[in-house]
Design an enzyme around this catalytic site. Sequence first.
Site, short mmCIF file in Angstrom:
data_model
loop_
_atom_site.label_atom_id
_atom_site.label_comp_id
_atom_site.label_asym_id
_atom_site.label_seq_id
_atom_site.Cartn_x
_atom_site.Cartn_y
_atom_site.Cartn_z
N CYS A 13 0.84 -1.20 0.00
CA CYS A 13 0.00 0.00 0.00
C CYS A 13 0.88 1.26 0.00
O CYS A 13 1.62 1.46 -0.94
CB CYS A 13 -0.99 -0.04 1.17
SG CYS A 13 -2.38 1.11 0.96
N HIS A 19 -3.61 -4.88 -0.38
CA HIS A 19 -3.24 -5.53 0.88
C HIS A 19 -3.27 -7.05 0.69
O HIS A 19 -4.35 -7.64 0.66
CB HIS A 19 -4.22 -5.13 1.98
CG HIS A 19 -4.09 -3.70 2.41
ND1 HIS A 19 -3.28 -3.31 3.46
CD2 HIS A 19 -4.65 -2.57 1.92
CE1 HIS A 19 -3.35 -2.00 3.60
NE2 HIS A 19 -4.18 -1.53 2.67
N GLU A 39 -2.61 -9.35 2.79
CA GLU A 39 -3.15 -10.02 3.98
C GLU A 39 -4.67 -10.00 4.00
O GLU A 39 -5.30 -10.73 4.77
CB GLU A 39 -2.59 -9.37 5.26
CG GLU A 39 -3.16 -8.01 5.62
CD GLU A 39 -2.55 -6.84 4.86
OE1 GLU A 39 -2.84 -5.69 5.23
OE2 GLU A 39 -1.77 -7.08 3.91
#
Length: 211
Positions: free
Chosen positions: A86, A191, A193
Amino acid sequence: MLTAIIDYESGNLHSAEKAFQRMAAEIGNTEVVITDDPDVVAKADHLVLPGDGAFPSCASALRASGCFDAMIEAVEVKGRPFLGICVGMQLMARKGHEYQETDGLGWIDGEIVKIEPTEKALKVPHMGWNDLVIEQAHPVLDGLKTGDHAYFVHSYQMHMDDASQRVAHVDYGNDITAIVARDNRIGLQFHPEKSADAGLRMIANFLAWKP
């Protein structure tokens, strides 16, 4: 093997920590730590720079922490693999133009500018799931393909001055740079994750990457 997720007070690192630790456990022989200690960053085998917030404040906090110089030593001098996520990816650029002109790391030949979709119906920030369009192969993308989904939350994008350093983009009214790479460095605008199986695959690939 030590993977350092750099903490410079830019966002909640809990979800990133859990995802990296999960994949590290599957790979084995890899410890994942969150750290704001420049000495730990300088000696780490893999480095991860996450980030949420504005480019100038993130750049300032990274420099103030001492991790900026430690990261340069690890990545540029020692050749350690680096992953920016990011705003962490955006900081890889030469400059950012969010609120004010701010120098980045200069690892990618591009600049950070506001997203301006050509379609008025498209809102900023660019938020939610989008399909990756993979432009070139990269070890961190092994097992992934065009059409795989990733989760984005951002109002600024990287404008590329060297197209050869862009690995993937998404369509949001126009092309939005999604992945950049150069040598031992890779950046993800989304992202991983929060990007389900595709994101976890990228994390595992990065932890195993030996450029």
